[in-house]
Scaffold this motif. Structure first.
Motif, PDB file in Angstrom:
ATOM      1  N   GLY A  15       0.719  -1.158   0.065  1.00 40.63           N
ATOM      2  CA  GLY A  15      -0.071   0.010  -0.051  1.00 40.63           C
ATOM      3  C   GLY A  15       0.840   1.208  -0.060  1.00 40.63           C
ATOM      4  O   GLY A  15       2.154   1.046  -0.360  1.00 40.63           O
ATOM      5  N   TRP A  16       0.037   2.330   0.426  1.00 41.73           N
ATOM      6  CA  TRP A  16       0.928   3.540   0.391  1.00 41.73           C
ATOM      7  C   TRP A  16       1.949   3.823   1.242  1.00 41.73           C
ATOM      8  O   TRP A  16       2.952   4.673   1.158  1.00 41.73           O
ATOM      9  CB  TRP A  16      -0.045   4.878   0.491  1.00 41.73           C
ATOM     10  CG  TRP A  16      -0.851   4.883   1.874  1.00 41.73           C
ATOM     11  CD1 TRP A  16      -1.871   4.018   2.367  1.00 41.73           C
ATOM     12  CD2 TRP A  16      -0.263   5.519   3.023  1.00 41.73           C
ATOM     13  NE1 TRP A  16      -1.933   4.359   3.687  1.00 41.73           N
ATOM     14  CE2 TRP A  16      -1.054   5.018   4.247  1.00 41.73           C
ATOM     15  CE3 TRP A  16       0.669   6.281   3.487  1.00 41.73           C
ATOM     16  CZ2 TRP A  16      -0.802   5.550   5.376  1.00 41.73           C
ATOM     17  CZ3 TRP A  16       0.919   6.652   4.632  1.00 41.73           C
ATOM     18  CH2 TRP A  16      -0.006   6.506   5.698  1.00 41.73           C
ATOM     19  N   ILE A  17       1.978   3.094   2.319  1.00 39.42           N
ATOM     20  CA  ILE A  17       3.009   2.923   3.353  1.00 39.42           C
ATOM     21  C   ILE A  17       4.287   2.706   2.678  1.00 39.42           C
ATOM     22  O   ILE A  17       5.450   3.247   2.933  1.00 39.42           O
ATOM     23  CB  ILE A  17       2.956   2.195   4.458  1.00 39.42           C
ATOM     24  CG1 ILE A  17       1.732   2.555   5.286  1.00 39.42           C
ATOM     25  CG2 ILE A  17       3.938   1.928   5.284  1.00 39.42           C
ATOM     26  CD1 ILE A  17       1.921   4.023   6.104  1.00 39.42           C
ATOM     27  N   MET A  18       4.185   1.668   1.702  1.00 39.60           N
ATOM     28  CA  MET A  18       5.748   1.426   1.129  1.00 39.60           C
ATOM     29  C   MET A  18       6.188   2.532   0.244  1.00 39.60           C
ATOM     30  O   MET A  18       7.238   2.608   0.030  1.00 39.60           O
ATOM     31  CB  MET A  18       5.469   0.143   0.229  1.00 39.60           C
ATOM     32  CG  MET A  18       4.944  -0.947   0.965  1.00 39.60           C
ATOM     33  SD  MET A  18       6.401  -1.510   2.125  1.00 39.60           S
ATOM     34  CE  MET A  18       7.612  -1.836   1.134  1.00 39.60           C
ATOM     35  N   ILE A  19       5.274   3.453  -0.344  1.00 37.55           N
ATOM     36  CA  ILE A  19       5.807   4.544  -1.050  1.00 37.55           C
ATOM     37  C   ILE A  19       6.558   5.813  -0.149  1.00 37.55           C
ATOM     38  O   ILE A  19       7.754   5.971  -0.554  1.00 37.55           O
ATOM     39  CB  ILE A  19       4.676   5.407  -1.745  1.00 37.55           C
ATOM     40  CG1 ILE A  19       3.931   4.419  -2.775  1.00 37.55           C
ATOM     41  CG2 ILE A  19       5.082   6.724  -2.529  1.00 37.55           C
ATOM     42  CD1 ILE A  19       2.757   4.979  -3.189  1.00 37.55           C
TER      43      ILE A  19
ATOM     44  N   ALA B 166      19.597   9.851  10.857  1.00 38.19           N
ATOM     45  CA  ALA B 166      19.237   9.228  12.147  1.00 38.19           C
ATOM     46  C   ALA B 166      17.934   9.170  12.396  1.00 38.19           C
ATOM     47  O   ALA B 166      17.074   8.251  12.893  1.00 38.19           O
ATOM     48  CB  ALA B 166      20.037  10.191  13.331  1.00 38.19           C
ATOM     49  N   THR B 167      17.172  10.291  11.925  1.00 37.74           N
ATOM     50  CA  THR B 167      15.622  10.394  12.157  1.00 37.74           C
ATOM     51  C   THR B 167      14.933   9.154  11.107  1.00 37.74           C
ATOM     52  O   THR B 167      14.179   8.536  11.577  1.00 37.74           O
ATOM     53  CB  THR B 167      14.980  11.669  11.552  1.00 37.74           C
ATOM     54  OG1 THR B 167      15.659  12.759  12.185  1.00 37.74           O
ATOM     55  CG2 THR B 167      13.692  11.851  11.727  1.00 37.74           C
ATOM     56  N   ILE B 168      15.620   8.981  10.092  1.00 35.60           N
ATOM     57  CA  ILE B 168      14.950   7.894   9.176  1.00 35.60           C
ATOM     58  C   ILE B 168      15.362   6.537   9.609  1.00 35.60           C
ATOM     59  O   ILE B 168      14.421   5.748   9.577  1.00 35.60           O
ATOM     60  CB  ILE B 168      15.563   7.959   7.806  1.00 35.60           C
ATOM     61  CG1 ILE B 168      15.230   9.392   7.060  1.00 35.60           C
ATOM     62  CG2 ILE B 168      15.260   6.945   6.864  1.00 35.60           C
ATOM     63  CD1 ILE B 168      15.767   9.506   5.822  1.00 35.60           C
ATOM     64  N   SER B 169      16.530   6.289  10.366  1.00 40.48           N
ATOM     65  CA  SER B 169      16.825   4.969  10.857  1.00 40.48           C
ATOM     66  C   SER B 169      16.002   4.692  12.084  1.00 40.48           C
ATOM     67  O   SER B 169      15.647   3.494  12.425  1.00 40.48           O
ATOM     68  CB  SER B 169      18.181   5.014  11.365  1.00 40.48           C
ATOM     69  OG  SER B 169      18.504   5.899  12.396  1.00 40.48           O
ATOM     70  N   SER B 170      15.318   5.759  12.782  1.00 46.29           N
ATOM     71  CA  SER B 170      14.471   5.477  13.845  1.00 46.29           C
ATOM     72  C   SER B 170      13.018   5.662  13.391  1.00 46.29           C
ATOM     73  O   SER B 170      11.989   4.927  14.075  1.00 46.29           O
ATOM     74  CB  SER B 170      14.556   6.391  15.078  1.00 46.29           C
ATOM     75  OG  SER B 170      14.397   7.664  14.645  1.00 46.29           O
ATOM     76  N   GLY B 171      12.850   6.211  12.378  1.00 48.47           N
ATOM     77  CA  GLY B 171      11.461   6.628  12.058  1.00 48.47           C
ATOM     78  C   GLY B 171      10.874   5.722  11.134  1.00 48.47           C
ATOM     79  O   GLY B 171       9.651   5.268  11.064  1.00 48.47           O
ATOM     80  N   ALA B 172      11.664   4.909  10.203  1.00 54.72           N
ATOM     81  CA  ALA B 172      11.222   4.023   9.243  1.00 54.72           C
ATOM     82  C   ALA B 172      10.443   2.835   9.971  1.00 54.72           C
ATOM     83  O   ALA B 172       9.250   2.334   9.594  1.00 54.72           O
ATOM     84  CB  ALA B 172      12.446   3.516   8.455  1.00 54.72           C
ATOM     85  N   PRO B 173      10.975   2.145  10.960  1.00 51.74           N
ATOM     86  CA  PRO B 173      10.360   1.010  11.522  1.00 51.74           C
ATOM     87  C   PRO B 173       9.031   1.344  12.244  1.00 51.74           C
ATOM     88  O   PRO B 173       8.160   0.641  12.135  1.00 51.74           O
ATOM     89  CB  PRO B 173      11.290   0.417  12.616  1.00 51.74           C
ATOM     90  CG  PRO B 173      12.631   0.975  12.284  1.00 51.74           C
ATOM     91  CD  PRO B 173      12.494   2.198  11.674  1.00 51.74           C
ATOM     92  N   MET B 174       9.006   2.808  12.772  1.00 50.96           N
ATOM     93  CA  MET B 174       7.605   2.957  13.125  1.00 50.96           C
ATOM     94  C   MET B 174       6.608   3.156  12.256  1.00 50.96           C
ATOM     95  O   MET B 174       5.496   2.866  12.514  1.00 50.96           O
ATOM     96  CB  MET B 174       8.080   4.522  13.966  1.00 50.96           C
ATOM     97  CG  MET B 174       8.761   4.328  15.254  1.00 50.96           C
ATOM     98  SD  MET B 174       8.041   3.325  16.367  1.00 50.96           S
ATOM     99  CE  MET B 174       9.186   2.076  16.449  1.00 50.96           C
TER     100      MET B 174
ATOM    101  N   GLY C 231       9.731  -1.391   6.569  1.00 51.50           N
ATOM    102  CA  GLY C 231      10.180  -0.338   7.510  1.00 51.50           C
ATOM    103  C   GLY C 231      11.519  -0.927   8.346  1.00 51.50           C
ATOM    104  O   GLY C 231      12.343   0.062   8.568  1.00 51.50           O
ATOM    105  N   LEU C 232      11.456  -2.245   8.647  1.00 51.76           N
ATOM    106  CA  LEU C 232      12.764  -2.568   9.518  1.00 51.76           C
ATOM    107  C   LEU C 232      13.808  -2.848   8.473  1.00 51.76           C
ATOM    108  O   LEU C 232      15.198  -2.303   8.913  1.00 51.76           O
ATOM    109  CB  LEU C 232      12.653  -4.123  10.049  1.00 51.76           C
ATOM    110  CG  LEU C 232      11.254  -4.154  11.124  1.00 51.76           C
ATOM    111  CD1 LEU C 232      11.194  -5.355  11.443  1.00 51.76           C
ATOM    112  CD2 LEU C 232      12.238  -3.687  12.149  1.00 51.76           C
ATOM    113  N   VAL C 233      13.663  -3.030   7.328  1.00 51.39           N
ATOM    114  CA  VAL C 233      14.760  -2.970   6.228  1.00 51.39           C
ATOM    115  C   VAL C 233      15.406  -1.772   6.022  1.00 51.39           C
ATOM    116  O   VAL C 233      16.585  -1.475   6.162  1.00 51.39           O
ATOM    117  CB  VAL C 233      14.374  -3.729   5.127  1.00 51.39           C
ATOM    118  CG1 VAL C 233      15.441  -3.466   3.916  1.00 51.39           C
ATOM    119  CG2 VAL C 233      14.024  -5.304   5.143  1.00 51.39           C
ATOM    120  N   VAL C 234      14.616  -0.632   5.765  1.00 50.76           N
ATOM    121  CA  VAL C 234      15.091   0.364   5.533  1.00 50.76           C
ATOM    122  C   VAL C 234      15.723   1.160   6.932  1.00 50.76           C
ATOM    123  O   VAL C 234      17.030   1.831   7.014  1.00 50.76           O
ATOM    124  CB  VAL C 234      13.733   1.742   5.222  1.00 50.76           C
ATOM    125  CG1 VAL C 234      14.225   3.159   5.223  1.00 50.76           C
ATOM    126  CG2 VAL C 234      13.261   1.097   3.913  1.00 50.76           C
TER     127      VAL C 234
END
Length: 239
Positions: free
Chosen positions: A44-48, A146-154, A197-200
């Motif tokens: 879905g759109w989350i993957m975009i 740093a923000t992406i590394s912590s925000g992507a799993p969320m 999210g975990l991979v990113v």
């Protein structure tokens, strides 16, 4: 009796060659296989959103890696040449050499050379201020990683929640005619966004830590050059 046995063996051999024996006939599986692109589309759109974040993260990584590598190039004879220029009174040549070298360490030493003649504390303060500016330039964009590394799993977990909500919504609207196909889209979104999210997040975290390590090495080099320059200023003048 022997003739009957031979005929039976011949019949079994013929059946195996013709494919009539169900035991020896290979079974061709008709199950569909999903590739990574189809799996990502199910998210879905989350993957975009995760794809955009990954592009930003790796653009910053390669851009910063190139900049830090350029900043960390080391000339082992740099301080020796600066010492020779200063001892011989060729201040302008020392400044030009710093500009030609064009590294954070060289710019710090250049600032110190331009302050020569003032108290040592003023020279050291000028070098430290220049060093802080150079370190800030090296760390440009790392906070975004740093923000992406912590925000992507969320964000991936957000997709998990929305996917499960969709699955239960489809189940509630189906009434007594519940079919597994009604739940598949929501479950796909729930699971795939978590994986994405975990991979990113994991890849960005490793990339961020690698850049921090590289920056720390450059900072150590800058500190060593600063100490060498201050020692040079404190050396007794030759008579």
């Amino acid at each position: 009796m022997i003739t009957m046995t031979l005929l039976a063996a011949a019949q079994m051999a013929a059946d195996s060659l013709s494919g009539a024996n169900p035991v020896l006939t290979p079974v061709v599986s008709g199950e569909a296989q999903m590739n990574l692109w189809e799996m990502a589309c199910k998210g879905g759109w989350i993957m975009i959103v995760l794809a955009v974040m990954s592009v930003i993260a790796f653009y910053i990584f390669f851009e910063r890696a190139f900049a830090i590598r350029k900043a960390g190039k080391d000339d082992p004879l740099f301080m020796d040449r600066i010492r020779d220029y200063i001892k011989s009174g060729e201040i302008k040549s020392a400044i030009n050499y710093c500009r030609i070298t064009n590294t954070p360490s060289a710019r710090m030493i250049e600032k110190g050379i331009t302050r020569m003649g003032r108290p040592v504390s003023d020279i050291q303060a000028a070098i430290e201020n220049t060093g802080n500016i150079e370190v800030a330039k090296l760390e440009n964009g790392l906070s975004i990683m740093a923000t992406i590394s912590s925000g992507a799993p969320m964000i991936g977990f957000l997709g998990t929640v929305t996917g499960m909500v969709q699955a239960f919504w489809n189940m509630a609207n189906a009434g007594n005619n519940i079919d597994i196909t009604l739940l598949s889209s929501g479950i796909y979104e729930a699971m795939i966004t978590t994986v994405g999210g975990l991979v990113v997040g994991i890849l960005t975290m490793f990339a961020y830590n690698h850049l921090v390590y590289r920056v720390d090495k450059v900072v150590s080099q800058m500190e060593a050059r600063t100490m060498a320059f201050m020692d040079l200023l404190n050396e007794p003048s030759e008579k």
